[in-house]
Design an enzyme around this catalytic site. Structure first.
Site, PDB file in Angstrom:
ATOM      1  N   SER A 547      21.690  31.259  -8.007  1.00 28.00           N
ATOM      2  CA  SER A 547      21.821  32.660  -8.411  1.00 28.00           C
ATOM      3  C   SER A 547      21.788  33.541  -7.160  1.00 28.00           C
ATOM      4  O   SER A 547      22.629  33.357  -6.279  1.00 28.00           O
ATOM      5  CB  SER A 547      20.725  33.015  -9.417  1.00 28.00           C
ATOM      6  OG  SER A 547      21.021  34.224 -10.070  1.00 28.00           O
ATOM      7  N   ASP A 628      28.425  29.945 -17.605  1.00 26.18           N
ATOM      8  CA  ASP A 628      27.656  30.943 -16.865  1.00 26.18           C
ATOM      9  C   ASP A 628      28.470  32.221 -16.809  1.00 26.18           C
ATOM     10  O   ASP A 628      29.438  32.320 -16.056  1.00 26.18           O
ATOM     11  CB  ASP A 628      27.353  30.434 -15.451  1.00 26.18           C
ATOM     12  CG  ASP A 628      26.470  31.382 -14.664  1.00 26.18           C
ATOM     13  OD1 ASP A 628      26.194  32.494 -15.169  1.00 26.18           O
ATOM     14  OD2 ASP A 628      26.061  31.023 -13.556  1.00 26.18           O
ATOM     15  N   HIS A 660      23.836  29.520 -16.933  1.00 25.21           N
ATOM     16  CA  HIS A 660      23.286  29.822 -15.612  1.00 25.21           C
ATOM     17  C   HIS A 660      22.192  28.826 -15.225  1.00 25.21           C
ATOM     18  O   HIS A 660      21.795  28.749 -14.076  1.00 25.21           O
ATOM     19  CB  HIS A 660      22.727  31.245 -15.627  1.00 25.21           C
ATOM     20  CG  HIS A 660      22.553  31.875 -14.277  1.00 25.21           C
ATOM     21  ND1 HIS A 660      23.563  31.985 -13.348  1.00 25.21           N
ATOM     22  CD2 HIS A 660      21.460  32.436 -13.693  1.00 25.21           C
ATOM     23  CE1 HIS A 660      23.113  32.583 -12.255  1.00 25.21           C
ATOM     24  NE2 HIS A 660      21.832  32.863 -12.432  1.00 25.21           N
TER      25      HIS A 660
END
Length: 685
Positions: A547, A628, A660
């Protein structure tokens, strides 16, 4: 398994964190691996019985054959005795909620649909309470036991549940698969929008009748998506209404964080009333004092900022003025519950690399720590004690209690005893150094298992996401430092500027400076760790991140290209400008980059990894998932394309069925094996 009374540990959180494993391998043990992580049972959702004598909670086990987690309801006495498993059906059983008669309501997917069930603790009989045409979630029982409130996913303009089911059946029969949208969100987190919303409904506790939509007419969700739960609503003291958090933002929903508290009567005869309209930022987690005279909740101050500091707010019920109880407390609570006498509020909050438990004076707002070390979840209070889940870098969550003054901490469950005892783990240490602007920055090191200070060990440099997050003292099921320690790596994890738990100024410092102060902290933090621990091999270091951490890996690749043997980038942005147009929650980039790309293009470009691809040279493993929608898969594909075109050794691990996060057990095994093999290939030479 039953809890052996001789295993009960009466230890404080601080002592738990200090416990270390011997450097000499214990007989019959093995190095920690992803298989040990998956074998750990995950405890959640503790619920105290009305008389305070029992705690019901959920235990999730991993079924490798079915490639999924399975949840069951368990029970333990508030003194730690009588541990037993209450439900054993192969379907998921969770969300236990006590009835006034001492039995338990819970949700179960038996029969293929999630419905409300009830279990007698006297004779063990189980009864299905609801048989609704839609899946039930987020169950709560009214204080007098007469009502059930829960959530259903419905089309908000429908009048009955059959309106939703009929429309779904019609859609399923259509030959065309195209969808037309006239507003965003068109997709959120990992799900495409089909027009349905999550609404709260009420039903008699017998299950009879048609559920009443308490949010009828609202094109909004409660609980909030994608992570909200029952903490976002509560019954009023008289049991006749419910207070809940909802964002009624219309077309501006993707760039609004204006959640408000609403009160709705359970008879559904009038529309919900906004209680916090004056605050244009986030209001959530309502909780009434035991005497029903005070409503407390968590509130942010700055609109459009999802990581602003939560203050504890209070107001006399029903018509008092709102005031910030903890305006001067520089911590951001993540949970909230009242003491039985109404004199204190108990809150867990990030705190210098921990998630500590605090007691907050309900009159003055003064806060004191009553359980400091480790990561505290889901506190609830009864009988002068607070019950909570506690985990650390060396132990998954178990149930604990502590006296209201912070003394007499007691471990109530030891469900993971055998799994923890079988796996050798690395010892964690925390230290500080002077980072960007000479600010104090915290870092965790987890030593490789059986660490021998006369040897040299390779290093896995972990970079957390968020960026308002933390690699703290917890037992992570995706980024667990013990997975690297078990493979013979030292791990270093810096809580750089922007991390939570160090005050709001430290957290705010990352805004508009993603590649600045955090990057300096990472550079200085790694240098400090290598100097502090001479058994770390400064020439065999790899960096990994997901991320925001994945963004930082791409930034490192172009701005620190000679430091690392290899890199791993999971779900990270390569191009910040294009990422804005492809993501879903627009408030996030608009806050972090101080506007939209057309209003403030300089902010999106000044620390944009794509502008430094020319400097890339480090072997890189790229991981990304198709579902995601926060960081879209094209960002990962673009990263891999650049690596391949430049002739840099690289691999791309792609998951067509993950979001994600990596959640399916088989995918987690593949993820860990691929990552660790990559590190071994480039770092252990």
């Amino acid at each position: 398994m039953r809890l052996n009374a001789q295993r009960l540990l009466v230890i404080s959180g601080a002592i738990l964190f200090a416990l270390s494993l011997s450097a000499a391998p214990a007989k019959g043990t093995h190095p920690f691996s992803v298989m040990d992580m998956l074998a750990m049972k995950r405890l959640s959702d503790p619920q105290l019985s009305p008389d305070g004598k029992w705690v019901a909670f959920v235990v999730r086990t991993t079924d490798l054959a079915a490639n999924k987690g399975v949840r069951d309801v368990w029970l333990v006495g508030s003194d730690g005795s009588g541990l037993r498993q209450l439900t054993t059906d192969p379907a998921n059983d969770d969300t236990p909620r006590w009835s006034t008669d001492g039995s338990l309501y819970f949700l179960s997917a038996r029969g293929g649909s999630s419905q409300v069930w009830k279990k007698s603790l006297t004779d063990g009989k189980e009864l299905q309470v609801t048989r609704l045409p839609l899946d039930v979630a987020n169950l709560m029982v009214s204080p007098d036991g007469s009502k059930l409130v829960f959530s259903l996913d419905v089309f908000p303009d429908g009048k009955t549940l059959s309106d939703t089911t009929t429309r779904l059946e019609k859609i399923a029969k259509q030959q065309s698969t195209g969808r037309i949208f006239d507003t965003i969100f068109i997709r959120h987190w990992d799900t495409w929008s089909d027009g349905r919303r999550t609404h709260l409904f009420v039903l008699p506790s017998s299950g009879a009748g048609e559920p009443v939509d308490l949010m009828a007419g609202f094109d909004a969700d409660t609980p909030s998506k994608p992570f909200g739960g029952t903490e976002e609503f509560t019954f009023t003291p008289d049991g006749k209404s419910i207070v809940f958090s909802m964002r009624d933002a219309g077309p501006s929903e993707p760039w609004s964080t204006n959640f408000d508290l609403y009160v709705a009567p359970l008879d559904g005869r009038s529309k919900p009333v906004n209680l916090t309209a004056e605050n244009k930022a986030w209001d959530t987690q309502p909780a009434f004092s035991p005497d029903g005279k005070t409503l407390a909740w968590l509130a942010m101050e700055r609109p459009g900022f999802e990581a602003d500091r939560f203050r504890i707010m209070v107001r006399s019920w029903p018509d008092g003025q709102s005031r910030a109880l903890t305006q001067s407390w520089d911590r951001s609570p993540s949970s909230l519950t009242w003491s039985p006498d109404g004199r204190s509020l108990y809150a867990s909050a990030p705190n210098l690399g921990q998630e500590s438990l605090f007691a907050v004076d309900a009159r003055t707002g003064a806060a004191k720590v009553i359980a400091e070390k480790g990561t505290v979840h889901s506190p609830v209070a009864a009988g002068g004690r607070v019950f909570y889940l506690l985990e650390s870098l060396t132990h998954p969550a178990e149930l604990y209690s502590v006296k209201a003054d912070g003394t007499g901490a007691k471990q109530l469950t030891d469900i993971n005893h055998d799994e923890v005892a079988a796996a050798r783990m690395g010892n964690p240490e925390q230290f500080t150094f002077k980072g960007a602007n000479e600010d104090t920055v915290y870092v965790y090191v987890v030593k490789p298992i059986d660490c021998d200070p006369s040897r040299k060990y390779p290093v896995a440099f972990l970079i957390h996401g968020g960026p308002q997050g933390s690699f703290g003292n917890d037992f992570h099921y995706r980024w667990n430092p013990q997975a690297y320690a078990g493979r013979g790596y030292a791990t270093v994890a810096v809580d750089f500027h922007g991390s939570t738990g160090y005050g709001q100024d430290f957290q705010d410092a990352i805004r508009g400076d993603w590649g600045g102060k955090p990057f300096v902290d990472l550079q200085k933090g790694l240098t400090a760790a290598l100097a502090r621990y001479p058994w770390m091999d400064d020439k065999r270091v790899s960096a990994l991140g997901a991320s925001y951490g994945g963004y930082m890996i791409n930034w490192i690749a172009g701005n620190w290209p000679d430091r690392f043997r290899s890199l791993v980038v999971h779900d990270g942005n390569l191009d910040e400008r294009m990422a804005y147009y492809a993501t879903e929650e627009l408030w996030f980039p608009e806050w972090e980059h101080r506007g939209t790309p057309w209003e403030n293009p300089e902010s999106y470009e000044k620390q944009n990894p794509i502008n430094f691809v020319k400097n890339w040279k480090t072997p890189t493993l790229v991981i990304h998932s198709a579902n995601d929608y926060r960081v879209v898969v094209e960002q990962g594909i673009a990263t891999f394309t650049a690596l391949q075109r430049k002739g840099i050794p690289s691999k791309f691990l792609y998951f067509p069925d993950e979001n994600h996060w990596i959640q399916k057990p088989a995918n987690s095994i593949l993820w860990h094996n691929t990552v660790l093999d990559w590190l071994d290939q480039w770092t252990k030479k």
